[in-house]
Design an enzyme around this catalytic site. Structure first.
Site, PDB file in Angstrom:
ATOM      1  N   ARG A 218       0.721  -1.258   0.065  1.00 48.06           N
ATOM      2  CA  ARG A 218       0.122   0.013   0.137  1.00 48.06           C
ATOM      3  C   ARG A 218       0.939   1.165  -0.031  1.00 48.06           C
ATOM      4  O   ARG A 218       2.108   1.324   0.460  1.00 48.06           O
ATOM      5  CB  ARG A 218      -0.914   0.019   1.215  1.00 48.06           C
ATOM      6  CG  ARG A 218      -2.199  -0.944   1.268  1.00 48.06           C
ATOM      7  CD  ARG A 218      -3.063  -0.435   0.167  1.00 48.06           C
ATOM      8  NE  ARG A 218      -4.242  -1.139   0.194  1.00 48.06           N
ATOM      9  CZ  ARG A 218      -4.601  -2.185  -0.641  1.00 48.06           C
ATOM     10  NH1 ARG A 218      -3.617  -2.404  -1.552  1.00 48.06           N
ATOM     11  NH2 ARG A 218      -5.675  -2.861  -0.604  1.00 48.06           N
ATOM     12  N   GLU A 247      -3.553   7.683  -4.497  1.00 44.45           N
ATOM     13  CA  GLU A 247      -4.019   7.199  -5.837  1.00 44.45           C
ATOM     14  C   GLU A 247      -5.424   7.817  -6.278  1.00 44.45           C
ATOM     15  O   GLU A 247      -6.347   8.135  -5.423  1.00 44.45           O
ATOM     16  CB  GLU A 247      -4.325   5.921  -5.705  1.00 44.45           C
ATOM     17  CG  GLU A 247      -2.842   5.046  -5.487  1.00 44.45           C
ATOM     18  CD  GLU A 247      -2.808   3.667  -5.273  1.00 44.45           C
ATOM     19  OE1 GLU A 247      -4.149   2.995  -5.605  1.00 44.45           O
ATOM     20  OE2 GLU A 247      -1.943   2.748  -5.110  1.00 44.45           O
ATOM     21  N   HIS A 265      -1.179   0.611  -9.908  1.00 38.89           N
ATOM     22  CA  HIS A 265      -1.803  -0.229  -9.106  1.00 38.89           C
ATOM     23  C   HIS A 265      -2.366  -1.322  -9.856  1.00 38.89           C
ATOM     24  O   HIS A 265      -3.502  -1.587  -9.917  1.00 38.89           O
ATOM     25  CB  HIS A 265      -3.008   0.385  -8.216  1.00 38.89           C
ATOM     26  CG  HIS A 265      -3.074  -0.220  -6.825  1.00 38.89           C
ATOM     27  ND1 HIS A 265      -3.662   0.375  -5.711  1.00 38.89           N
ATOM     28  CD2 HIS A 265      -3.040  -1.726  -6.708  1.00 38.89           C
ATOM     29  CE1 HIS A 265      -3.848  -0.536  -5.002  1.00 38.89           C
ATOM     30  NE2 HIS A 265      -3.428  -1.760  -5.419  1.00 38.89           N
TER      31      HIS A 265
END
Length: 309
Positions: A218, A247, A265
């Protein structure tokens, strides 16, 4: 696929659609199940307070830091995630990002596309052959990454909350000592308050000027400003990042750097795996409302809490 299957079994409210918030507000006193995903609306105390009949939150993804699972547990609400079905895909992506970063493969492709090969060969890159890889987080995915590194003949060490007796790799009691004894660090720890900014300036300095950081965990696990500074000053050599602190907003400083590899991602973003994750999300909801309990409850919310409340 997810919405079609859920729609055949349940009455759906699509919160993200126009009018969805109004529909949610009207139905809130009667809602018993919630499907959620990273990047969607956070499931926090405020939302839980609006849903007094809620029994289960089925999260799409193995990470569930967008859900206040402790608050859900206090209310007897079960939280489920989608472990196992994405383990191998994320491990594959981690190794792909590692090799791309170490061998500078995206930079080499850009070099070719720019026509520079006519002028000179691409510069020699670093190698995995003389490296030791440290893994931060030795859960399902960490173990899958370690197995792949074994096949590559790359030495592995690790740090996690506890040492694992069945792990043949050296264990270090903290991230700084791990970083001092490796030159490549792969982060695959969960995003929790305890892991926030765990990879900080001290860890990066310990990794050293040959150091490479790979983050498939993360964005919150890494102190992003400290990482940017370490890359600017060449405190470490490079980084390969699939996740970021905010993000999809990636810092302009990272985008401007040619010696890092950045991905949007995509660790589990393969059709086969996303379909498996979707099916497990659905199966958790169906199993719960069929009275068979959840299939993959997270540790903070043992499913008995809901039935015994």
């Amino acid at each position: 696929m997810v919405l079609d299957q859920l729609g055949r079994r349940f009455h759906l409210i699509r919160q993200w659609e126009p009018g969805g918030e109004t529909a949610l507000e009207a139905a809130a006193p009667h809602i018993r199940g919630l499907a959620s995903t990273v990047g969607g609306a956070p499931v926090d105390e405020a939302l839980l307070d609006r849903l007094p009949k809620l029994e289960i939150i089925a999260s799409f993804g193995v990470g569930y830091d967008h859900i206040d699972a402790a608050a859900a547990g206090r209310r007897g609400v079960v939280v489920t995630n989608t472990p196992d079905v994405l383990t191998e895909e994320v491990a594959d992506a981690a190794l792909g990002l590692l090799i791309s970063t170490v061998r500078q493969l995206p930079q080499a492709e850009r070099y070719l596309r720019a026509g520079k090969w006519h002028e000179a060969n691409f510069p020699l890159s670093p190698s995995l052959r003389d490296r030791v890889v440290g893994i931060y987080g030795m859960g399902r995915i960490g173990r899958a990454i370690a197995r792949r590194l074994d096949a590559f003949g790359v030495p592995v060490a690790y740090f996690s909350r506890t040492a694992h007796a069945d792990m043949p790799y050296p264990y270090y009691p903290d991230l700084v000592s791990l970083a001092r004894n490796v030159d490549t660090l792969i982060a695959i720890a969960p995003g929790t308050p305890e892991t926030r900014n765990a990879i900080n300036a001290e860890v990066l300095a310990a990794l050293g000027p040959r150091g490479i950081l790979i983050n498939v965990a993360r964005g919150s696990v890494v102190d992003e400003p400290a990482l940017i500074e370490a890359l600017k000053t060449r405190t470490i050599l490079s980084a390969g990042l699939d996740v970021f602190a905010d993000e999809p907003n990636v810092p302009a400083e990272l985008i401007a750097m040619d010696h890092v590899v950045l991905l949007p991602h995509v660790g589990s973003a393969a059709l086969y795996t996303r379909e498996a994750m979707a099916q497990l999300t659905i199966d958790n909801l169906v199993s719960w409302f069929d009275g068979r309990g959840p299939l993959t409850p997270v540790p903070e919310t043992p499913w008995r809490n809901s039935r015994d409340a």
